[in-house]
Design an enzyme around this catalytic site. Sequence first.
Site, PDB file in Angstrom:
ATOM      1  N   ASP A 101       1.052  -1.205  -0.010  1.00  0.00           N
ATOM      2  CA  ASP A 101      -0.065  -0.022   0.000  1.00  0.00           C
ATOM      3  C   ASP A 101       0.855   1.366   0.028  1.00  0.00           C
ATOM      4  OD1 ASP A 101      -2.240  -1.610   0.487  1.00  0.00           O
ATOM      5  OD2 ASP A 101      -2.108  -1.290   2.636  1.00  0.00           O
TER       6      ASP A 101
HETATM    7  N1  URA Z   1      -1.396  -5.673   3.983  1.00  0.00           N
HETATM    8  C1  URA Z   1      -1.641  -4.486   4.003  1.00  0.00           C
HETATM    9  O1  URA Z   1      -2.642  -4.276   4.640  1.00  0.00           O
HETATM   10  N2  URA Z   1      -1.063  -3.657   3.493  1.00  0.00           N
HETATM   11  C2  URA Z   1       0.077  -3.783   2.720  1.00  0.00           C
HETATM   12  O2  URA Z   1       0.835  -3.122   1.826  1.00  0.00           O
HETATM   13  C3  URA Z   1       0.571  -5.161   2.716  1.00  0.00           C
HETATM   14  C4  URA Z   1      -0.182  -6.116   3.467  1.00  0.00           C
END
Ligand code: URA
Length: 236
Positions: free
Chosen positions: A103
């Site tokens: 993310d």
């Molecule tokens: N889980 C999440 O919530 N975000 C990420 O970037 C990776 C795993």
Amino acid sequence: MMRLNKFLAGCGVASRRKCDEIIADGKVAVNGKIVTELGVTINEKKDKVTVEGKTVKLPSSFVYIKLNKPKGYACTASDEKGRKTIYDLIDTTERLFSIGRLDYDTEGLIILTNDGDFANQVAHPRYEMEKEYRVTAEGEIKESELAVMRKGVVVDGERMPSAKVEWLSFENGFTKLSVVINEGQNRQVRRMFEAIGHAIKLLKRVRIGTVKLGGLSRGQYKDLTEDELNSLVRVK
Ligand code: URA
């Protein structure tokens, strides 16, 4: 010689399976002739391959790197909101693919390569590659809440996959934990913590399979070692 679908995947067109569909749809030509049968082999050094009229080529040499993605970078090649992307951090003219994504607000380990076929294969869910995260969450998380996450929290009536969750410390109002997941459902770790009512302050990926983030500082990257690469290739 090489199978046409493997060649196209290596060029970064799509996964091998998707490339089979593209071939069957009549979008691929070898030396000017449309090929629709599957299983065709080509000479990757000599043959000219086009997809919808555009020539595609394998990279002249493959690169495999690991990056410590800082918070505030998108993992897409061009972000529709004009935000900074991980590709702004890497000094290369190669077209790189990330093996899985993080993310925008998550930091930590990302593996990148110009070998599209390898990227697709290693990211495939069937390999159940372990991904380990360090989480700093608000409040004191109790053992009973850890048990819920280990079993698989229910989000919008759907049970999330189970996770390995280990309590590391509680300090100044924040709990630190290690979370290991196999699948990579969208925002999986964040949704797990939302479900138990603890906001995440910091989410950082520290390991993919046997490849560790190690001592890379934020924004830094380096080539995977031979051992690291081999450990990923073994799961292929
Ligand atoms: N889980 C999440 O919530 N975000 C990420 O970037 C990776 C795993």
